[in-house]
Scaffold this active site. Structure first.
Site, PDB file in Angstrom:
ATOM      1  N   GLY A 199       0.846  -1.199   0.000  1.00 58.50           N
ATOM      2  CA  GLY A 199       0.000   0.000   0.000  1.00 58.50           C
ATOM      3  C   GLY A 199       0.872   1.235   0.000  1.00 58.50           C
ATOM      4  O   GLY A 199       2.043   1.178   0.369  1.00 58.50           O
TER       5      GLY A 199
ATOM      6  N   GLN B  45       3.013  10.050   1.710  1.00 61.13           N
ATOM      7  CA  GLN B  45       4.332   9.436   1.874  1.00 61.13           C
ATOM      8  C   GLN B  45       5.304   9.829   0.761  1.00 61.13           C
ATOM      9  O   GLN B  45       6.506   9.650   0.899  1.00 61.13           O
ATOM     10  CB  GLN B  45       4.223   7.905   1.899  1.00 61.13           C
ATOM     11  CG  GLN B  45       3.576   7.365   3.166  1.00 61.13           C
ATOM     12  CD  GLN B  45       3.383   5.873   3.081  1.00 61.13           C
ATOM     13  OE1 GLN B  45       2.411   5.390   2.481  1.00 61.13           O
ATOM     14  NE2 GLN B  45       4.297   5.113   3.662  1.00 61.13           N
TER      15      GLN B  45
ATOM     16  N   CYS C 210       5.749  -0.447   7.805  1.00 63.38           N
ATOM     17  CA  CYS C 210       5.458   0.776   7.051  1.00 63.38           C
ATOM     18  C   CYS C 210       6.695   1.206   6.285  1.00 63.38           C
ATOM     19  O   CYS C 210       7.802   1.218   6.832  1.00 63.38           O
ATOM     20  CB  CYS C 210       5.036   1.895   8.009  1.00 63.38           C
ATOM     21  SG  CYS C 210       4.624   3.436   7.168  1.00 63.38           S
ATOM     22  N   LEU C 211       6.502   1.587   5.037  1.00 62.90           N
ATOM     23  CA  LEU C 211       7.633   2.040   4.216  1.00 62.90           C
ATOM     24  C   LEU C 211       8.248   3.323   4.772  1.00 62.90           C
ATOM     25  O   LEU C 211       9.404   3.623   4.476  1.00 62.90           O
ATOM     26  CB  LEU C 211       7.175   2.258   2.761  1.00 62.90           C
ATOM     27  CG  LEU C 211       6.736   0.996   2.013  1.00 62.90           C
ATOM     28  CD1 LEU C 211       6.090   1.366   0.680  1.00 62.90           C
ATOM     29  CD2 LEU C 211       7.914   0.051   1.794  1.00 62.90           C
TER      30      LEU C 211
ATOM     31  N   HIS D 234      -4.445   1.166   7.500  1.00 62.53           N
ATOM     32  CA  HIS D 234      -3.091   1.719   7.658  1.00 62.53           C
ATOM     33  C   HIS D 234      -2.903   2.946   6.750  1.00 62.53           C
ATOM     34  O   HIS D 234      -2.388   3.978   7.181  1.00 62.53           O
ATOM     35  CB  HIS D 234      -2.072   0.613   7.337  1.00 62.53           C
ATOM     36  CG  HIS D 234      -0.645   1.049   7.296  1.00 62.53           C
ATOM     37  ND1 HIS D 234       0.285   0.681   8.243  1.00 62.53           N
ATOM     38  CD2 HIS D 234       0.040   1.818   6.410  1.00 62.53           C
ATOM     39  CE1 HIS D 234       1.460   1.223   7.947  1.00 62.53           C
ATOM     40  NE2 HIS D 234       1.342   1.900   6.841  1.00 62.53           N
ATOM     41  N   GLU D 235      -3.341   2.824   5.493  1.00 59.47           N
ATOM     42  CA  GLU D 235      -3.178   3.949   4.555  1.00 59.47           C
ATOM     43  C   GLU D 235      -4.046   5.136   4.969  1.00 59.47           C
ATOM     44  O   GLU D 235      -3.646   6.292   4.832  1.00 59.47           O
ATOM     45  CB  GLU D 235      -3.529   3.513   3.130  1.00 59.47           C
ATOM     46  CG  GLU D 235      -2.700   2.381   2.559  1.00 59.47           C
ATOM     47  CD  GLU D 235      -1.221   2.508   2.796  1.00 59.47           C
ATOM     48  OE1 GLU D 235      -0.713   3.646   2.890  1.00 59.47           O
ATOM     49  OE2 GLU D 235      -0.550   1.466   2.929  1.00 59.47           O
TER      50      GLU D 235
ATOM     51  N   HIS E   7      -2.419   7.274   7.431  1.00 55.79           N
ATOM     52  CA  HIS E   7      -1.465   8.215   6.816  1.00 55.79           C
ATOM     53  C   HIS E   7      -2.180   9.501   6.381  1.00 55.79           C
ATOM     54  O   HIS E   7      -1.639  10.596   6.529  1.00 55.79           O
ATOM     55  CB  HIS E   7      -0.795   7.586   5.581  1.00 55.79           C
ATOM     56  CG  HIS E   7       0.354   6.680   5.889  1.00 55.79           C
ATOM     57  ND1 HIS E   7       1.498   7.092   6.523  1.00 55.79           N
ATOM     58  CD2 HIS E   7       0.551   5.363   5.611  1.00 55.79           C
ATOM     59  CE1 HIS E   7       2.347   6.075   6.638  1.00 55.79           C
ATOM     60  NE2 HIS E   7       1.791   5.005   6.092  1.00 55.79           N
TER      61      HIS E   7
HETATM   62  O1  GNR Z   1       4.033  -2.642   2.583  1.00 56.92           O
HETATM   63  C1  GNR Z   1       3.386  -2.510   3.630  1.00 56.92           C
HETATM   64  N1  GNR Z   1       3.079  -3.600   4.365  1.00 56.92           N
HETATM   65  C2  GNR Z   1       2.199  -3.574   5.430  1.00 56.92           C
HETATM   66  C3  GNR Z   1       2.160  -4.665   6.282  1.00 56.92           C
HETATM   67  C4  GNR Z   1       1.281  -4.708   7.334  1.00 56.92           C
HETATM   68  C5  GNR Z   1       0.426  -3.663   7.549  1.00 56.92           C
HETATM   69  C6  GNR Z   1       0.453  -2.551   6.730  1.00 56.92           C
HETATM   70  C7  GNR Z   1       1.318  -2.506   5.667  1.00 56.92           C
HETATM   71  S1  GNR Z   1       1.338  -1.137   4.623  1.00 56.92           S
HETATM   72  C8  GNR Z   1       3.001  -1.151   4.096  1.00 56.92           C
HETATM   73  C9  GNR Z   1       3.249  -0.073   3.065  1.00 56.92           C
HETATM   74  C10 GNR Z   1       3.042   1.272   3.702  1.00 56.92           C
HETATM   75  O2  GNR Z   1       3.788   1.745   4.531  1.00 56.92           O
HETATM   76  N2  GNR Z   1       1.982   1.935   3.361  1.00 56.92           N
HETATM   77  O3  GNR Z   1       1.694   3.110   3.924  1.00 56.92           O
HETATM   78 NI    NI Z   2       2.707   3.102   5.860  1.00 56.24          NI
END
Ligand code: GNR
Ligand code: NI
Length: 172
Positions: free
Chosen positions: A46, A51, A94-95, A136-137, A140
């Protein structure tokens, strides 16, 4: 398509609240195309526009297994209209917090309403990894990272580990 640099914590730009998109035009679709390419390259499941320094309500997701066909999803101005009562735990990453992970409880299933790549209104019931990733997104978009759900102590440990890893990269 361009690969965009992903902002990592700590960075004030990650705390900015994103604003809704007014019209889904080619300019918006170009950002989504670049986000998808950036997400696949990372690789991640995601990505939110904030980001890559664009504080607009734009998300790309693809939770398909690596050995299967890509199934990209584009969510514009998403809103969660329903949360399941049951929580699920998942080891989240999270990236923007590279190589840091923590178990986090979130509602297992959601219903999300959003505009798609063509500006059409859609509704999606998501569970499992897809539900996890969309929540999660959407954090952000509100300027929140997964560590903001943790205790001060756990968040501090992760942010210090990240700082140390960054400094070792500079030294190397
Ligand atoms: O690549 C991603 N893997 C992930 C694993 C578990 C819960 C959420 C994520 S999202 C993350 C990519 C990211 O940081 N998206 O904002
Ligand atoms: Ni993230």
């Amino acid at each position: 398509m361009a690969i965009l640099p992903i902002i990592t914590a700590p960075d004030r730009r990650l705390k900015v609240k994103s604003t809704p998109v007014e019209i889904v035009d080619d300019k918006v679709r170009k950002i989504l195309d670049d986000m998808l390419a950036t997400m696949y390259q990372a690789p991640g499941i995601g990505l939110s526009a904030v980001q890559v320094g664009i504080p607009k309500c734009l998300i790309t997701v693809d939770v398909s297994p690596d050995d299967e066909e890509n199934t990209p999803l584009y969510l514009i101005n998403p809103e969660i209209t329903e949360y399941s009562e049951e929580l699920e735990s998942y080891n989240e990453g999270c990236l923007s917090l590279p190589e840091q992970f923590a178990d986090l409880d979130r509602p297992g299933a959601i219903t999300v309403q959003y505009l798609d790549y063509f500006g059409e209104l859609r509704r999606l019931r998501a569970e499992g990894l897809l539900s996890r990733c969309i929540q999660h997104e959407m954090d952000h978009l509100k300027g929140r990272l997964f560590v903001d759900h943790l205790s001060t102590v756990k968040r501090g440990i992760i942010l210090r580990k990240l700082d140390k890893a960054k400094r070792q990269k500079v030294m190397a």
